[in-house]
Design a protein around this motif. Sequence first.
Motif, PDB file in Angstrom:
ATOM      1  N   MET B   9     -41.417 -15.465  13.030  1.00  0.00           N
ATOM      2  CA  MET B   9     -41.681 -14.877  11.713  1.00  0.00           C
ATOM      3  C   MET B   9     -43.162 -14.517  11.592  1.00  0.00           C
ATOM      4  O   MET B   9     -44.037 -15.254  12.054  1.00  0.00           O
ATOM      5  N   ILE B  10     -43.437 -13.367  10.977  1.00  0.00           N
ATOM      6  CA  ILE B  10     -44.802 -12.891  10.826  1.00  0.00           C
ATOM      7  C   ILE B  10     -45.350 -13.323   9.468  1.00  0.00           C
ATOM      8  O   ILE B  10     -44.675 -13.218   8.444  1.00  0.00           O
ATOM      9  N   SER B  11     -46.578 -13.834   9.486  1.00  0.00           N
ATOM     10  CA  SER B  11     -47.244 -14.247   8.254  1.00  0.00           C
ATOM     11  C   SER B  11     -48.750 -14.166   8.479  1.00  0.00           C
ATOM     12  O   SER B  11     -49.205 -13.816   9.564  1.00  0.00           O
ATOM     13  N   CYS B  16     -46.446 -21.552  10.445  1.00  0.00           N
ATOM     14  CA  CYS B  16     -45.340 -20.740   9.949  1.00  0.00           C
ATOM     15  C   CYS B  16     -44.822 -21.245   8.604  1.00  0.00           C
ATOM     16  O   CYS B  16     -44.498 -22.420   8.472  1.00  0.00           O
ATOM     17  N   PRO B  17     -44.752 -20.362   7.584  1.00  0.00           N
ATOM     18  CA  PRO B  17     -44.224 -20.776   6.282  1.00  0.00           C
ATOM     19  C   PRO B  17     -42.741 -21.137   6.338  1.00  0.00           C
ATOM     20  O   PRO B  17     -42.235 -21.839   5.474  1.00  0.00           O
ATOM     21  N   SER B  18     -42.066 -20.688   7.384  1.00  0.00           N
ATOM     22  CA  SER B  18     -40.639 -20.958   7.496  1.00  0.00           C
ATOM     23  C   SER B  18     -40.363 -22.271   8.218  1.00  0.00           C
ATOM     24  O   SER B  18     -39.626 -23.119   7.721  1.00  0.00           O
ATOM     25  N   CYS B  19     -40.949 -22.450   9.399  1.00  0.00           N
ATOM     26  CA  CYS B  19     -40.600 -23.635  10.195  1.00  0.00           C
ATOM     27  C   CYS B  19     -41.770 -24.579  10.453  1.00  0.00           C
ATOM     28  O   CYS B  19     -41.579 -25.651  11.030  1.00  0.00           O
ATOM     29  N   GLY B  20     -42.998 -24.167  10.055  1.00  0.00           N
ATOM     30  CA  GLY B  20     -44.132 -25.075  10.163  1.00  0.00           C
ATOM     31  C   GLY B  20     -44.819 -25.117  11.514  1.00  0.00           C
ATOM     32  O   GLY B  20     -45.831 -25.794  11.680  1.00  0.00           O
ATOM     33  N   LEU B  45     -30.127 -13.002  17.306  1.00  0.00           N
ATOM     34  CA  LEU B  45     -31.363 -13.780  17.423  1.00  0.00           C
ATOM     35  C   LEU B  45     -31.332 -15.049  16.561  1.00  0.00           C
ATOM     36  O   LEU B  45     -32.340 -15.741  16.425  1.00  0.00           O
ATOM     37  N   ASN B  46     -30.173 -15.334  15.967  1.00  0.00           N
ATOM     38  CA  ASN B  46     -30.023 -16.513  15.112  1.00  0.00           C
ATOM     39  C   ASN B  46     -31.021 -16.533  13.958  1.00  0.00           C
ATOM     40  O   ASN B  46     -31.557 -17.582  13.610  1.00  0.00           O
ATOM     41  N   ILE B  47     -31.272 -15.363  13.380  1.00  0.00           N
ATOM     42  CA  ILE B  47     -32.169 -15.278  12.233  1.00  0.00           C
ATOM     43  C   ILE B  47     -31.337 -15.307  10.954  1.00  0.00           C
ATOM     44  O   ILE B  47     -30.414 -14.517  10.792  1.00  0.00           O
ATOM     45  N   GLU B  48     -31.675 -16.247  10.065  1.00  0.00           N
ATOM     46  CA  GLU B  48     -30.901 -16.381   8.822  1.00  0.00           C
ATOM     47  C   GLU B  48     -31.724 -16.068   7.579  1.00  0.00           C
ATOM     48  O   GLU B  48     -31.188 -15.995   6.475  1.00  0.00           O
ATOM     49  N   ILE B  49     -33.039 -15.909   7.766  1.00  0.00           N
ATOM     50  CA  ILE B  49     -33.912 -15.662   6.617  1.00  0.00           C
ATOM     51  C   ILE B  49     -34.446 -14.234   6.691  1.00  0.00           C
ATOM     52  O   ILE B  49     -34.999 -13.833   7.711  1.00  0.00           O
ATOM     53  N   PRO B  50     -34.271 -13.440   5.605  1.00  0.00           N
ATOM     54  CA  PRO B  50     -34.824 -12.084   5.607  1.00  0.00           C
ATOM     55  C   PRO B  50     -36.342 -12.135   5.769  1.00  0.00           C
ATOM     56  O   PRO B  50     -36.981 -13.081   5.316  1.00  0.00           O
ATOM     57  N   GLY B  51     -36.908 -11.131   6.421  1.00  0.00           N
ATOM     58  CA  GLY B  51     -38.354 -11.101   6.574  1.00  0.00           C
ATOM     59  C   GLY B  51     -38.775 -10.287   7.778  1.00  0.00           C
ATOM     60  O   GLY B  51     -37.959  -9.584   8.380  1.00  0.00           O
TER      61      GLY B  51
END
Lengths: 101, 58
Positions: B9-11, B16-20, B45-51
Amino acid sequence: MEDTNSTIYALKTSAGQERNVARLLARKARTIDGIGISSILVPESLKGYILVESSTKIDLRNPDLKVQHLRGVVEGSVGITFDEVKRFLKPEPIISSIQKG
Amino acid sequence: MKACTVCKMISSKDHCPSCGNPTSDNWSGLLIITDPEESRVAKELNIEIPGEYCLRVR
Ligand SMILES: [Zn+2]
């Protein structure tokens, strides 16, 4: 279970505007009802193109899809198979990434 | 912007705000997931969160 009705389209963009077009389209997908775009792919190796996954036909005559620097849908791109897309999802590490020094 | 070395995830954050997990400046390729439920790419890719995600990170 992994079956969806989405199709992958190749869209032509102005050179260097791939990410901007992708972000603008993503915003429209999130805010406008009826746009079936579920993902947008901008592989580094595809200059001037982005790949858009959508459950509805991408028709740039649709005013909802008017985005600056979006040039067109690549003809015949409706037949892009998921296997072809997969190689962009898991790019091989490039040789120059071998440890320096 | 930076990319998570684990979930990609890009931030702008160092973690990472998603997984730390730690993030990295060394990434390429962009993937925007707007509807993970409907996206075959997200499922692959097992991605469940939009972003926004990168395709490759080191
Ligand atoms: Zn993460």
